[in-house]
Design an enzyme around this catalytic site. Sequence first.
Site, short mmCIF file in Angstrom:
data_model
loop_
_atom_site.label_atom_id
_atom_site.label_comp_id
_atom_site.label_asym_id
_atom_site.label_seq_id
_atom_site.Cartn_x
_atom_site.Cartn_y
_atom_site.Cartn_z
N ASP A 1 37.69 43.03 36.88
CA ASP A 1 37.58 43.19 38.32
C ASP A 1 39.01 43.15 38.86
O ASP A 1 39.72 42.18 38.64
CB ASP A 1 36.76 42.04 38.91
N ASP B 33 41.07 43.73 42.44
CA ASP B 33 40.90 43.91 43.87
C ASP B 33 42.25 43.91 44.57
O ASP B 33 43.13 43.09 44.26
CB ASP B 33 40.09 42.75 44.47
#
Length: 141
Positions: free
Chosen positions: A93, A95
Amino acid sequence: MHTIWIAYGSNQGDPIAQLLRARKNLATHLDERGASALYRTPPWGYTAQPDFINAVIRYRSDLAPLALLDLLQSVEQQQGRERPFKNAPRTLDVDILYASAKVRACERLMLPHPGACERISVILPLGEMKFKRGLICKLKS
């Protein structure tokens, strides 16, 4: 060039190897300017999953925020990211927390990241890097 802060996380496969692989891949596209240590943090949202390994890295780049988002999502896909449900376990992930380039909130991206100051996986690495308070979130006393 503008400054970008990116949060990395993984809790599937070999999480440390996943983060190092993504960092190496992004180094071919972005100018790395600083990185936190790796942190083990509990999952956020959906909690019935393994802990995450997290880090934050600061970059410089000429990429527009949406082009950067496309790059990050491409790296996630290359590393087997699946999205079966919100906050599911994941191989990777990445971001965007903050970008100094002007950006408007849109369906795909809101900056600064709206959940950044709620997540220990972001607060710990940023604190370590002595990040200037106020750019991402204003901490309440």
